[in-house]
Design a protein around this motif. Structure first.
Motif, mmCIF file in Angstrom:
data_model
loop_
_atom_site.group_PDB
_atom_site.id
_atom_site.type_symbol
_atom_site.label_atom_id
_atom_site.label_comp_id
_atom_site.label_asym_id
_atom_site.label_seq_id
_atom_site.Cartn_x
_atom_site.Cartn_y
_atom_site.Cartn_z
ATOM 1 N N GLY A 10 0.820 -1.209 0.000
ATOM 2 C CA GLY A 10 0.000 0.000 0.000
ATOM 3 C C GLY A 10 0.851 1.256 0.000
ATOM 4 N N GLY A 11 1.926 1.241 0.805
ATOM 5 C CA GLY A 11 2.844 2.386 0.836
ATOM 6 C C GLY A 11 3.529 2.583 -0.496
ATOM 7 N N TYR A 12 3.935 1.478 -1.133
ATOM 8 C CA TYR A 12 4.570 1.578 -2.446
ATOM 9 C C TYR A 12 3.592 2.160 -3.469
ATOM 10 N N PHE A 13 2.334 1.759 -3.402
ATOM 11 C CA PHE A 13 1.340 2.286 -4.337
ATOM 12 C C PHE A 13 1.195 3.800 -4.155
ATOM 13 N N LEU A 14 1.109 4.239 -2.914
ATOM 14 C CA LEU A 14 0.986 5.673 -2.646
ATOM 15 C C LEU A 14 2.266 6.409 -3.039
ATOM 16 N N PHE A 15 3.415 5.751 -2.843
ATOM 17 C CA PHE A 15 4.685 6.370 -3.224
ATOM 18 C C PHE A 15 4.758 6.536 -4.744
ATOM 19 N N GLY A 16 4.210 5.578 -5.469
ATOM 20 C CA GLY A 16 4.167 5.697 -6.932
ATOM 21 C C GLY A 16 3.315 6.859 -7.377
ATOM 22 N N LEU A 17 2.185 7.068 -6.696
ATOM 23 C CA LEU A 17 1.352 8.229 -7.020
ATOM 24 C C LEU A 17 2.073 9.523 -6.674
ATOM 25 N N PHE A 18 2.835 9.490 -5.560
ATOM 26 C CA PHE A 18 3.613 10.667 -5.163
ATOM 27 C C PHE A 18 4.649 11.023 -6.236
ATOM 28 N N LEU A 19 5.303 9.993 -6.771
ATOM 29 C CA LEU A 19 6.288 10.239 -7.825
ATOM 30 C C LEU A 19 5.649 10.746 -9.109
ATOM 31 N N ALA A 20 4.399 10.339 -9.339
ATOM 32 C CA ALA A 20 3.722 10.763 -10.570
ATOM 33 C C ALA A 20 3.538 12.272 -10.617
ATOM 34 N N PHE A 21 3.415 12.922 -9.431
ATOM 35 C CA PHE A 21 3.284 14.371 -9.401
ATOM 36 C C PHE A 21 4.529 15.059 -9.998
ATOM 37 N N PHE A 22 5.670 14.473 -9.763
ATOM 38 C CA PHE A 22 6.928 15.107 -10.172
ATOM 39 C C PHE A 22 7.371 14.694 -11.569
ATOM 40 N N LEU B 178 -0.590 4.706 -11.646
ATOM 41 C CA LEU B 178 -1.940 4.162 -11.407
ATOM 42 C C LEU B 178 -2.111 2.784 -12.024
ATOM 43 N N GLY B 179 -1.636 2.645 -13.277
ATOM 44 C CA GLY B 179 -1.876 1.385 -13.985
ATOM 45 C C GLY B 179 -1.128 0.219 -13.384
ATOM 46 N N VAL B 180 0.225 0.353 -13.338
ATOM 47 C CA VAL B 180 1.021 -0.762 -12.810
ATOM 48 C C VAL B 180 0.736 -0.986 -11.327
ATOM 49 N N GLY B 181 0.624 0.138 -10.560
ATOM 50 C CA GLY B 181 0.347 -0.003 -9.128
ATOM 51 C C GLY B 181 -0.979 -0.680 -8.868
ATOM 52 N N SER B 182 -2.022 -0.288 -9.600
ATOM 53 C CA SER B 182 -3.349 -0.905 -9.401
ATOM 54 C C SER B 182 -3.340 -2.364 -9.794
ATOM 55 N N LEU B 183 -2.696 -2.676 -10.950
ATOM 56 C CA LEU B 183 -2.621 -4.079 -11.373
ATOM 57 C C LEU B 183 -1.882 -4.929 -10.347
ATOM 58 N N SER B 184 -0.843 -4.364 -9.751
ATOM 59 C CA SER B 184 -0.096 -5.100 -8.723
ATOM 60 C C SER B 184 -0.980 -5.387 -7.511
ATOM 61 N N LEU B 185 -1.756 -4.357 -7.063
ATOM 62 C CA LEU B 185 -2.664 -4.579 -5.923
ATOM 63 C C LEU B 185 -3.732 -5.607 -6.257
ATOM 64 N N ILE B 186 -4.279 -5.496 -7.486
ATOM 65 C CA ILE B 186 -5.313 -6.448 -7.900
ATOM 66 C C ILE B 186 -4.740 -7.859 -7.947
ATOM 67 N N LEU B 187 -3.520 -7.995 -8.462
ATOM 68 C CA LEU B 187 -2.894 -9.315 -8.548
ATOM 69 C C LEU B 187 -2.718 -9.918 -7.153
ATOM 70 N N TYR B 188 -2.209 -9.143 -6.216
ATOM 71 C CA TYR B 188 -1.952 -9.671 -4.865
ATOM 72 C C TYR B 188 -3.248 -10.033 -4.155
ATOM 73 N N PHE B 189 -4.149 -9.051 -4.049
ATOM 74 C CA PHE B 189 -5.377 -9.293 -3.270
ATOM 75 C C PHE B 189 -6.317 -10.244 -3.996
ATOM 76 N N GLY B 190 -6.259 -10.283 -5.330
ATOM 77 C CA GLY B 190 -7.083 -11.232 -6.073
ATOM 78 C C GLY B 190 -6.667 -12.666 -5.798
ATOM 79 N N VAL B 191 -5.340 -12.920 -5.832
ATOM 80 C CA VAL B 191 -4.847 -14.273 -5.530
ATOM 81 C C VAL B 191 -5.168 -14.650 -4.083
ATOM 82 N N LYS B 192 -5.001 -13.707 -3.180
ATOM 83 C CA LYS B 192 -5.291 -13.992 -1.769
ATOM 84 C C LYS B 192 -6.757 -14.323 -1.563
ATOM 85 N N LEU B 193 -7.651 -13.637 -2.277
ATOM 86 C CA LEU B 193 -9.082 -13.878 -2.133
ATOM 87 C C LEU B 193 -9.496 -15.183 -2.802
#
Length: 481
Positions: free
Chosen positions: A29-41, A49-64
């Motif tokens: 979650g912190g890495y995802f927010l850090f990626g959004l932080f970097l996107a500002f600069f 958004l794309g890679v970070g969201s896909l990564s979260l979906i991949l992790y939590f989807g497999v866990k579910l």
């Protein structure tokens, strides 16, 4: 690790994995927010958004989808490595972003499983190898020519630089994996101690309950005791010892109480043979919870010796059945002849019937016991029951037979003495009657003698008077002449 050990360790390692999942999820979650932080600069919103969201979906989807499995651990390892690549790309190949991989390695140590490092390590090596090769082919970070690889800010990564990158990652992974192996083994050791402690606590609790049951003389309640535990084994041995002692005491109490009550019956009825046999057989049937019994007395008439049924008790009432048995005849005669008990658990059909409220039925067991003293048989007891007699009950009958034999002998002696006394009394009465008759006869004879004496005196007087008269006449005649 055996299947049983894995099953024991599973709840504890599941708790470790839950804690590790929380750390991993916070990191992702912190890495995802850090990626959004970097996107500002760097205006890399699509990647952030794309890679970070896909990564979260991949992790939590497999866990579910694979709930209860551990596949999301390895997916999480892959995802943190993907975030590292994302950050390098977002920051146009900034070398410092490699430290996010080392952070990920530290985070993955929480799983205490060296295998979770494999997906991240493979991804990092493949990422660096592929992008280094692409850059080697001439693709550079040039936005004007749209040849932006954003792998490194260098124009060219030589083999030495690549090997340093990969080597440092490998060293970090080896150190982390080694420490994970150590912490996992340490956790296993501590968990094993906890399991042993809990098992020992359960064993102790069971032992306490078991000991309480023993203290309450409840020796038959079953407990699932651990035979490998010394205290449990000692308690089981103690229970068996106490159980045997209790059974022995109960049997001795049964024997002693029975003999004491039998002595009272003998004392109260010892003078009457018939009452004694009835009372004894009735007591034995009731006390031993049997169904019926018969008491045969040894009798002699001249040269003939036989067994006569003197007392019989069945279904809570007395019976008197005329029955004589010769020595050697049937089981009773055989027991008399062999001077030994006979015990049957397979009773022949129609050997004897037990009458009860349910009708007639064959007994389950028959015991025939001689009543003897000093190898001399005074009588035979025959007892029948619907149940099998225990050994101590048969021993009790043997001991009871010895006491009864003495009582029977005493009763026989008393009866014989009584008969002799009655005969003596009868003879004395007859003699007294004869004496009275003789006295009366003597008195009559004496009276007759007195009467004869009086008659004789009268005759003598009459004779004397006659003689005197004759003398007077003679004198008168003589004087006239």
């Amino acid at each position: 690790m055996t299947a049983i050990a894995k099953e024991k360790f599973k709840p504890y390692f599941d708790e470790i994995y839950r804690r590790a999942d929380r750390v991993t999820e916070i990191t992702i979650g912190g890495y995802f927010l850090f990626g959004l932080f970097l996107a500002f600069f760097y205006d890399t919103w699509l990647v952030g958004l794309g890679v970070g969201s896909l990564s979260l979906i991949l992790y939590f989807g497999v866990k579910l989808l694979l709930r209860g499995k551990y596949a999301h651990h390895y997916v999480g390892s892959l995802v943190v490595a993907i975030f590292m690549a994302q950050f390098i790309y977002q920051m146009h190949g900034l070398f410092e972003m490699h430290f996010t991989a080392f952070v990920a390695v530290i985070v993955l140590m929480a799983y205490q499983n060296y295998k979770v490092f494999i997906p991240a390590t493979i991804f990092i090596v493949m990422h660096h190898g592929i992008f280094a090769y692409i850059q080697y082919l001439g693709f550079v970070n040039n936005e004007e020519t749209y040849q932006s690889v954003y792998f490194t800010q260098l124009d060219y990564m030589d083999l030495q630089t690549f090997l340093f990158h990969v080597g440092l990652v490998a060293v970090a992974v080896v150190i982390a994996a080694s420490y994970s192996i150590y912490t996992r083994n340490r956790s296993k050791f501590l968990i094993q101690k906890m399991i042993e402690s809990e098992e020992q606590a359960d064993i102790t609790k069971t032992n306490i309950l078991f000991a309480k049951e023993i203290a309450n003389s409840n020796y038959d309640k079953e407990f699932d005791l651990n035979e490998e535990d010394p205290l449990s084994s000692a308690l089981m041995d103690m229970r068996e010892s106490l159980k045997k002692s209790s059974i022995r005491e109960e049997q001795e109490r049964f024997t002693n109480k029975g003999l004491a009550e039998l002595s009272n019956i003998i004392r109260d009825n010892g003078s009457n043979l018939k009452d004694l046999t009835y009372e004894v057989i009735e007591f034995l049937v009731k006390y031993m919870k049997l169904n019926q019994g018969g008491f045969f007395i040894v009798k002699e008439e001249g040269d003939d010796t036989f067994l006569e049924l003197e007392g019989c008790y069945a279904y809570d009432r007395r019976k008197k059945i005329n029955k004589k048995i010769q020595p050697g005849e049937g089981l009773v005669g055989q027991s008399y002849q062999e001077k030994d008990s006979i015990y049957l658990t397979e009773v022949p059909e129609n050997y004897i019937n037990i009458k009860s409220g349910l009708g007639d039925a064959n007994p389950r067991s028959i015991i025939i016991t001689p009543v003897k003293r000093d190898e001399y048989i005074e009588g035979i007891m025959e007892l029948a029951s619907f149940r099998v007699l225990k050994e101590y009950e048969r021993d009790f009958l043997e001991k009871a037979g010895e006491s009864i034999a003495v009582a029977l002998n005493t009763a026989k002696v008393n009866q014989k003495t009584t008969e002799l006394y009655q005969q003596s009394q009868q003879q004395t009465e007859e003699m007294r009657a004869q004496e009275e008759e003789m006295r009366q006869n003597m008195e009559e004879l004496s009276a007759t003698q007195e009467e004869m004496q009086r008659t004789q005196k009268d005759y003598e007087k009459m004779l004397a008077d006659a003689q005197n008269e004759n003398e007077e006449l003679r004198k008168q005649l003589a004087s006239k002449l």
